[in-house]
Design an enzyme around this catalytic site. Structure first.
Site, PDB file in Angstrom:
ATOM      1  N   ASP A  90      -3.328  -4.475  -6.724  1.00 34.93           N
ATOM      2  CA  ASP A  90      -2.433  -5.602  -6.404  1.00 34.93           C
ATOM      3  C   ASP A  90      -2.967  -6.918  -6.955  1.00 34.93           C
ATOM      4  O   ASP A  90      -2.222  -7.898  -7.052  1.00 34.93           O
ATOM      5  CB  ASP A  90      -2.165  -5.696  -4.893  1.00 34.93           C
ATOM      6  CG  ASP A  90      -3.416  -5.733  -4.047  1.00 34.93           C
ATOM      7  OD1 ASP A  90      -4.411  -5.118  -4.440  1.00 34.93           O
ATOM      8  OD2 ASP A  90      -3.387  -6.378  -2.980  1.00 34.93           O
ATOM      9  N   HIS A 128      -3.444 -13.350  -0.947  1.00 36.82           N
ATOM     10  CA  HIS A 128      -2.105 -13.073  -0.408  1.00 36.82           C
ATOM     11  C   HIS A 128      -1.725 -14.202   0.540  1.00 36.82           C
ATOM     12  O   HIS A 128      -2.538 -14.608   1.388  1.00 36.82           O
ATOM     13  CB  HIS A 128      -2.068 -11.780   0.413  1.00 36.82           C
ATOM     14  CG  HIS A 128      -2.371 -10.535  -0.347  1.00 36.82           C
ATOM     15  ND1 HIS A 128      -1.510 -10.013  -1.292  1.00 36.82           N
ATOM     16  CD2 HIS A 128      -3.415  -9.682  -0.286  1.00 36.82           C
ATOM     17  CE1 HIS A 128      -2.034  -8.898  -1.776  1.00 36.82           C
ATOM     18  NE2 HIS A 128      -3.189  -8.679  -1.196  1.00 36.82           N
ATOM     19  N   GLU A 136      -8.693  -3.922  -6.708  1.00 38.01           N
ATOM     20  CA  GLU A 136      -7.504  -3.208  -6.226  1.00 38.01           C
ATOM     21  C   GLU A 136      -6.291  -3.641  -7.063  1.00 38.01           C
ATOM     22  O   GLU A 136      -6.147  -4.811  -7.419  1.00 38.01           O
ATOM     23  CB  GLU A 136      -7.273  -3.484  -4.728  1.00 38.01           C
ATOM     24  CG  GLU A 136      -6.275  -2.510  -4.132  1.00 38.01           C
ATOM     25  CD  GLU A 136      -6.229  -2.521  -2.592  1.00 38.01           C
ATOM     26  OE1 GLU A 136      -7.033  -3.207  -1.951  1.00 38.01           O
ATOM     27  OE2 GLU A 136      -5.361  -1.809  -2.048  1.00 38.01           O
ATOM     28  N   HIS A 175     -12.760  -5.825   1.608  1.00 42.08           N
ATOM     29  CA  HIS A 175     -12.670  -4.559   2.285  1.00 42.08           C
ATOM     30  C   HIS A 175     -12.877  -3.372   1.343  1.00 42.08           C
ATOM     31  O   HIS A 175     -12.755  -2.210   1.782  1.00 42.08           O
ATOM     32  CB  HIS A 175     -11.301  -4.434   2.983  1.00 42.08           C
ATOM     33  CG  HIS A 175     -10.147  -4.300   1.996  1.00 42.08           C
ATOM     34  ND1 HIS A 175      -9.244  -3.264   2.085  1.00 42.08           N
ATOM     35  CD2 HIS A 175      -9.779  -5.012   0.918  1.00 42.08           C
ATOM     36  CE1 HIS A 175      -8.335  -3.370   1.124  1.00 42.08           C
ATOM     37  NE2 HIS A 175      -8.649  -4.424   0.402  1.00 42.08           N
ATOM     38  N   TYR A 182      -2.523  -8.652   9.415  1.00 41.80           N
ATOM     39  CA  TYR A 182      -3.345  -8.309   8.246  1.00 41.80           C
ATOM     40  C   TYR A 182      -4.744  -7.879   8.693  1.00 41.80           C
ATOM     41  O   TYR A 182      -5.279  -6.856   8.262  1.00 41.80           O
ATOM     42  CB  TYR A 182      -3.416  -9.526   7.326  1.00 41.80           C
ATOM     43  CG  TYR A 182      -3.970  -9.243   5.956  1.00 41.80           C
ATOM     44  CD1 TYR A 182      -3.123  -8.939   4.896  1.00 41.80           C
ATOM     45  CD2 TYR A 182      -5.332  -9.283   5.710  1.00 41.80           C
ATOM     46  CE1 TYR A 182      -3.632  -8.678   3.633  1.00 41.80           C
ATOM     47  CE2 TYR A 182      -5.846  -9.029   4.460  1.00 41.80           C
ATOM     48  CZ  TYR A 182      -4.988  -8.731   3.418  1.00 41.80           C
ATOM     49  OH  TYR A 182      -5.496  -8.469   2.169  1.00 41.80           O
ATOM     50  N   ASP A 196      -8.810 -11.056  -0.579  1.00 42.42           N
ATOM     51  CA  ASP A 196      -8.059 -10.528   0.573  1.00 42.42           C
ATOM     52  C   ASP A 196      -8.436 -11.213   1.892  1.00 42.42           C
ATOM     53  O   ASP A 196      -7.589 -11.344   2.792  1.00 42.42           O
ATOM     54  CB  ASP A 196      -8.304  -9.028   0.721  1.00 42.42           C
ATOM     55  CG  ASP A 196      -7.519  -8.206  -0.286  1.00 42.42           C
ATOM     56  OD1 ASP A 196      -6.430  -8.631  -0.697  1.00 42.42           O
ATOM     57  OD2 ASP A 196      -8.004  -7.121  -0.659  1.00 42.42           O
ATOM     58  N   HIS A 207       0.861  -1.195   0.000  1.00 39.43           N
ATOM     59  CA  HIS A 207       0.000   0.000   0.000  1.00 39.43           C
ATOM     60  C   HIS A 207       0.891   1.238   0.000  1.00 39.43           C
ATOM     61  O   HIS A 207       0.827   2.062   0.919  1.00 39.43           O
ATOM     62  CB  HIS A 207      -0.913   0.040   1.232  1.00 39.43           C
ATOM     63  CG  HIS A 207      -2.192  -0.732   1.067  1.00 39.43           C
ATOM     64  ND1 HIS A 207      -2.987  -1.103   2.127  1.00 39.43           N
ATOM     65  CD2 HIS A 207      -2.826  -1.203  -0.035  1.00 39.43           C
ATOM     66  CE1 HIS A 207      -4.048  -1.757   1.700  1.00 39.43           C
ATOM     67  NE2 HIS A 207      -3.971  -1.835   0.391  1.00 39.43           N
ATOM     68  N   HIS A 258     -11.569  -8.807  -7.076  1.00 38.76           N
ATOM     69  CA  HIS A 258     -11.310  -7.518  -6.424  1.00 38.76           C
ATOM     70  C   HIS A 258     -10.536  -6.649  -7.414  1.00 38.76           C
ATOM     71  O   HIS A 258      -9.624  -7.130  -8.082  1.00 38.76           O
ATOM     72  CB  HIS A 258     -10.492  -7.803  -5.163  1.00 38.76           C
ATOM     73  CG  HIS A 258     -10.147  -6.626  -4.318  1.00 38.76           C
ATOM     74  ND1 HIS A 258     -10.854  -5.448  -4.307  1.00 38.76           N
ATOM     75  CD2 HIS A 258      -9.141  -6.469  -3.406  1.00 38.76           C
ATOM     76  CE1 HIS A 258     -10.303  -4.628  -3.431  1.00 38.76           C
ATOM     77  NE2 HIS A 258      -9.264  -5.208  -2.874  1.00 38.76           N
TER      78      HIS A 258
END
Ligand code: FEO
Length: 404
Positions: free
Chosen positions: A83, A226, A81, A146, A193, A165, A23, A79
């Site tokens: 990453d 992850h 995001e 999230h 996490y 996530d 992040h 997701h």
């Protein structure tokens, strides 16, 4: 990288041993991380998620080494995001028409990130996708767990939950599975996490876990996006999340301070001594915030029933490292934790009161007057710090003798 997971499911992500910050520079990754993507090869070939953009070319090259990219029938974007979606532009240069299954919010987010109008297929909770050989993918929206777009995907037949996530950790390992790695390291990273990323969503998580468990789906593997894959007793992490989502705390008090000329440090150490003398089994952690990792300290706050913040006074307020951790604590929205403050000063001495006020703004229950000491604390002032610690230990004693 084409590591077997189960039957026709393979790991095709990137294990990133080198990453030290995630992040941007917000989250320390002492054990690296991984960007988990999965390939399912049934009658239909399905790619679940991708990797962060810096690994995009390597990701596509790796896929090409194992399959014809044109054989990919569906992409699932759990997701948006970057990453997890960061390699999509590189991949879709080669297969631009492949349908991408994702939530409506993910469509907006992916368009926003990549300014591309790909072949989006919007799904919602309960939707199914037939991938042949009697197997289906079932989608479950995970709104605000999230991000607004998050979802998870369940593979019937193999009973694998691709949870994105949720249930992940920033933890690199070629061993991939929870029964093969150091359980203590895994626990630390899974908790870190949750504490640093998922705490604000406790109530939603609690509700969603109940919803998932009520589906009664057979669950052989939980494969997050992850870190380590939960193969041995996969429900253990679901039950662990259920505990963490309930304003988690243990019999721990964490003292966090910053100091200019060691006076506040001496107060911190004497407060810790006082806590221990009144409550010998209470876990005590003491951090000089200017020298400590913010995310590791947040893990300790997460485990604590109370925090004691200290700072010298500077410019009529507290030191900047304390401002940073307080802001983090405020943003995460911890519930049902107690707080107290202290500090030494030269002439004006506002810091302890400001710390107390800002602890209240961060949602902590503050009921003790801040402890102040002028100039360098002498024996009397240090004895007052011991007594302060004793009083906190007594007043913060858990009503549940198990300490939880
Ligand atoms: Fe791992 Fe929310 O991205």
């Amino acid at each position: 990288m084409f590591y077997p997971i189960k039957n026709n499911v393979h790991f095709v992500g990137k294990i990133d041993w080198d990453l030290q910050k995630f992040h941007g520079s917000e989250y320390s990754t002492h054990h690296g991380t991984s960007f988990n993507a999965y390939l399912i090869q049934e009658k239909k070939t399905v790619l679940i998620d991708s990797v962060w953009r810096p690994h995009a070319k390597e990701f596509v090259k790796n896929l090409k080494a194992h399959i014809d990219l044109n054989s990919i029938d569906y992409i699932i974007a759990n997701h948006a995001e970057p990453d997890h979606s960061g390699a999509l532009p590189e991949l879709l240069k080669e297969i631009p028409n492949v349908p991408i299954y994702c939530t409506a919010n993910a469509t907006k987010s992916l368009k926003g990130h990549y300014h591309a109008d790909w072949n989006f297929k919007t799904v919602k909770t309960g939707d199914k996708l037939d991938i042949g050989n009697g197997k289906h993918l079932v989608f479950v929206e995970m709104t605000m767990i999230h991000w607004p777009d998050s979802m998870l995907t369940y593979l019937t037949g193999d009973n694998i939950l691709f949870s994105n996530d949720a249930f992940g950790q920033h933890y690199a390992s070629e061993l991939l599975f929870n029964d093969l790695v150091d359980p203590a390291e895994l626990q630390i990273e899974a908790l870190k996490y949750y504490a640093n990323i998922l705490t604000p969503f406790n109530m939603l998580i609690d509700k969603k876990l109940k919803e998932i468990l009520s589906l009664g789906l057979p669950l052989d593997i939980i494969a997050p996006s992850h870190g380590i894959i939960w193969r041995k007793d996969p429900l253990q992490i679901v039950h662990q999340y259920a505990q963490w989502a309930q304003a988690f705390q243990t019999d721990q008090i964490t003292v966090i301070y910053d100091t200019m000329y060691e006076g506040t440090r001496h107060q911190a150490e004497h407060i810790a001594e006082g806590i221990h003398s009144a409550s010998p089994l209470t876990t005590i952690k003491v951090f000089n915030m200017a020298k400590s990792d913010k995310n590791d300290v947040i893990s300790e706050v997460f485990k604590s029933k109370g925090v004691v913040l200290g700072s010298s006074t500077i410019n009529r307020s507290y030191l900047s490292s304390m401002a940073a951790i307080l802001d983090e604590m405020k943003g995460l929205g911890f519930k049902n934790k107690k707080g107290a403050s202290f500090g030494c000063y030269g002439w004006s001495g506002e810091s302890p009161q400001h710390l107390a006020d800002d602890l209240v703004k961060a949602g902590f229950l503050v009921s003790h007057a801040p402890l102040k000491a002028q100039w360098d604390p002498d024996d009397v002032a240090l004895e007052a710090a011991v007594d302060f610690g004793k009083q906190l230990a007594i007043d913060w004693a858990p009503s549940d003798p198990s300490g939880t």
